[in-house]
Design a protein around this motif. Sequence first.
Motif, PDB file in Angstrom:
ATOM      1  N   LYS A  19       0.621  -0.963  -0.052  1.00 15.67           N
ATOM      2  CA  LYS A  19      -0.493  -0.034  -0.163  1.00 15.67           C
ATOM      3  C   LYS A  19       0.751   1.522   0.150  1.00 15.67           C
ATOM      4  O   LYS A  19       0.510   2.632  -0.099  1.00 15.67           O
ATOM      5  N   SER A  37       0.612  10.769   8.958  1.00 16.12           N
ATOM      6  CA  SER A  37       0.427  10.451  10.218  1.00 16.12           C
ATOM      7  C   SER A  37       1.071  10.741  11.437  1.00 16.12           C
ATOM      8  O   SER A  37       2.579  10.344  10.955  1.00 16.12           O
ATOM      9  N   ARG A  41       6.003   5.169  16.812  1.00 18.44           N
ATOM     10  CA  ARG A  41       7.066   3.491  16.643  1.00 18.44           C
ATOM     11  C   ARG A  41       8.557   4.447  16.130  1.00 18.44           C
ATOM     12  O   ARG A  41       9.076   5.547  16.234  1.00 18.44           O
ATOM     13  N   ARG A  44      12.533   5.172  10.528  1.00 14.32           N
ATOM     14  CA  ARG A  44      13.673   4.197  10.622  1.00 14.32           C
ATOM     15  C   ARG A  44      14.640   5.134   9.842  1.00 14.32           C
ATOM     16  O   ARG A  44      14.214   6.084   9.670  1.00 14.32           O
ATOM     17  N   TYR A  53       6.397  10.547   8.217  1.00 18.35           N
ATOM     18  CA  TYR A  53       5.589   9.993   9.637  1.00 18.35           C
ATOM     19  C   TYR A  53       6.286  11.701  11.077  1.00 18.35           C
ATOM     20  O   TYR A  53       6.883  12.275  10.557  1.00 18.35           O
ATOM     21  N   GLU A  72      -8.821   8.907  14.128  1.00 16.90           N
ATOM     22  CA  GLU A  72      -8.745   8.483  13.934  1.00 16.90           C
ATOM     23  C   GLU A  72      -7.719   7.690  14.288  1.00 16.90           C
ATOM     24  O   GLU A  72      -6.193   8.561  14.302  1.00 16.90           O
ATOM     25  N   ALA A  74      -4.927   4.282  16.515  1.00 20.90           N
ATOM     26  CA  ALA A  74      -4.757   2.739  16.952  1.00 20.90           C
ATOM     27  C   ALA A  74      -3.132   2.085  17.301  1.00 20.90           C
ATOM     28  O   ALA A  74      -2.244   3.361  16.963  1.00 20.90           O
ATOM     29  N   TYR A  76      -0.433  -0.496  17.086  1.00 24.43           N
ATOM     30  CA  TYR A  76      -0.226  -1.666  15.785  1.00 24.43           C
ATOM     31  C   TYR A  76       1.242  -2.217  16.714  1.00 24.43           C
ATOM     32  O   TYR A  76       1.732  -1.500  16.969  1.00 24.43           O
ATOM     33  N   TYR A  81      -0.527   5.213  16.774  1.00 19.36           N
ATOM     34  CA  TYR A  81      -0.697   5.499  15.038  1.00 19.36           C
ATOM     35  C   TYR A  81      -1.996   6.399  14.573  1.00 19.36           C
ATOM     36  O   TYR A  81      -2.914   5.851  15.343  1.00 19.36           O
ATOM     37  N   GLY A  82      -1.706   7.492  14.268  1.00 17.46           N
ATOM     38  CA  GLY A  82      -3.213   8.006  14.268  1.00 17.46           C
ATOM     39  C   GLY A  82      -3.420   9.504  13.567  1.00 17.46           C
ATOM     40  O   GLY A  82      -1.887   9.926  12.714  1.00 17.46           O
ATOM     41  N   THR A  83      -4.529   9.858  12.441  1.00 23.80           N
ATOM     42  CA  THR A  83      -4.248  10.846  11.383  1.00 23.80           C
ATOM     43  C   THR A  83      -4.692  12.215  12.214  1.00 23.80           C
ATOM     44  O   THR A  83      -5.766  12.219  12.748  1.00 23.80           O
ATOM     45  N   GLU A 101      -3.294   6.393   4.884  1.00 22.64           N
ATOM     46  CA  GLU A 101      -3.144   5.176   4.535  1.00 22.64           C
ATOM     47  C   GLU A 101      -2.591   4.621   6.407  1.00 22.64           C
ATOM     48  O   GLU A 101      -2.228   4.815   6.717  1.00 22.64           O
ATOM     49  N   ILE A 102      -3.654   3.958   6.353  1.00 20.01           N
ATOM     50  CA  ILE A 102      -3.978   3.327   7.810  1.00 20.01           C
ATOM     51  C   ILE A 102      -4.414   2.073   8.000  1.00 20.01           C
ATOM     52  O   ILE A 102      -4.682   0.559   7.190  1.00 20.01           O
ATOM     53  N   GLU A 103      -4.189   1.316   9.095  1.00 13.31           N
ATOM     54  CA  GLU A 103      -4.789  -0.079   9.036  1.00 13.31           C
ATOM     55  C   GLU A 103      -6.163  -0.473   9.596  1.00 13.31           C
ATOM     56  O   GLU A 103      -6.983   1.308   9.365  1.00 13.31           O
ATOM     57  N   ARG A 148       3.803  -9.195  12.376  1.00 16.00           N
ATOM     58  CA  ARG A 148       3.490  -8.292  11.222  1.00 16.00           C
ATOM     59  C   ARG A 148       2.287  -9.076  10.440  1.00 16.00           C
ATOM     60  O   ARG A 148       1.125  -9.256  10.310  1.00 16.00           O
TER      61      ARG A 148
HETATM   62  P1  5GP Z   1       4.523   1.255   9.913  1.00 13.83           P
HETATM   63  O1  5GP Z   1       4.633   0.345  10.797  1.00 13.83           O
HETATM   64  O2  5GP Z   1       5.007  -0.266   8.479  1.00 13.83           O
HETATM   65  O3  5GP Z   1       4.898   2.081   9.284  1.00 13.83           O
HETATM   66  O4  5GP Z   1       2.695   0.874   9.804  1.00 13.83           O
HETATM   67  C1  5GP Z   1       2.012   0.041  10.633  1.00 13.83           C
HETATM   68  C2  5GP Z   1       0.767   0.176  10.326  1.00 13.83           C
HETATM   69  O5  5GP Z   1       0.296   1.163  10.712  1.00 13.83           O
HETATM   70  C3  5GP Z   1       1.059   0.145   8.741  1.00 13.83           C
HETATM   71  O6  5GP Z   1      -0.540  -0.841   8.239  1.00 13.83           O
HETATM   72  C4  5GP Z   1       0.006   1.266   8.723  1.00 13.83           C
HETATM   73  O7  5GP Z   1      -0.584   1.422   7.613  1.00 13.83           O
HETATM   74  C5  5GP Z   1      -0.641   1.545   9.240  1.00 13.83           C
HETATM   75  N1  5GP Z   1      -0.746   3.457  10.413  1.00 13.83           N
HETATM   76  C6  5GP Z   1       0.640   4.327   9.278  1.00 13.83           C
HETATM   77  N2  5GP Z   1      -0.302   5.749   9.807  1.00 13.83           N
HETATM   78  C7  5GP Z   1      -1.158   5.250  10.202  1.00 13.83           C
HETATM   79  C8  5GP Z   1      -2.680   6.063  11.294  1.00 13.83           C
HETATM   80  O8  5GP Z   1      -2.420   7.680  10.917  1.00 13.83           O
HETATM   81  N3  5GP Z   1      -3.702   5.247  11.664  1.00 13.83           N
HETATM   82  C9  5GP Z   1      -3.537   4.029  11.515  1.00 13.83           C
HETATM   83  N4  5GP Z   1      -4.779   3.556  12.330  1.00 13.83           N
HETATM   84  N5  5GP Z   1      -2.587   3.085  10.995  1.00 13.83           N
HETATM   85  C10 5GP Z   1      -1.780   3.864  10.486  1.00 13.83           C
END
Ligand code: 5GP
Length: 191
Positions: A19, A37, A41, A44, A53, A72, A74, A76, A81-83, A101-103, A148
Amino acid sequence: MSGARGKLVVISGPSGAGKTSVCRALKQHPEVEFSVSATTRCRRDDERDGVDYHFLSRDDFQRRLSENQFLEWATYNGNLYGTPRWPMDAALARGKTFLVEIEVKGTRQLRERGIEGLYVFIAPPSIAELRRRLVNRGSNDLVEIDQRVRIAEEELAAARETVAGRRLYDVTIENIDLDQTIRAVKEMLWP
Ligand code: 5GP
């Protein structure tokens, strides 16, 4: 202000399904603005703060959460993670296509609140292929890849859910070939 209100596009799916690559291609379009977002975490090596981010401490994230700053949010894999709320409102008011782009848990929150948009789930061809992509990507150690993959199995089941009388996702695209997947999403957005 002129023109119609813009459109929200939610791109979701398991980590490693592709994605981020799909979003990277969509971001090239002049009509598209996208959400950056916030996350707790660690950054990287190839990521930039404020671009990929907003990297926040847990305290800072919690404070913003208590101030209702997120559309929103969550957990993970142990991180938050938040928007951020206001960029979407601003972009849609200007008639833009706004990409988020979110989970899956965050997607559910948007659906539950009746937030209109196109909800797209990018699925991997198989769990084995997903694992292979995560290994090749090299962003996560093997323990985290296992975590994951486990989350991915739950997310694939959730993709078929109904929320508030509607399907959680309007469309699921199996990402076998990235160029084809990008073409398919673009055709939905700009037929
Ligand atoms: P990563 O650590 O791989 O960057 O992200 C882990 C997961 O968190 C991915 O599925 C990504 O799409 C999701 N993610 C990233 N930003 C947000 C967010 O703001 N809100 C939510 N709910 N999920 C997010």
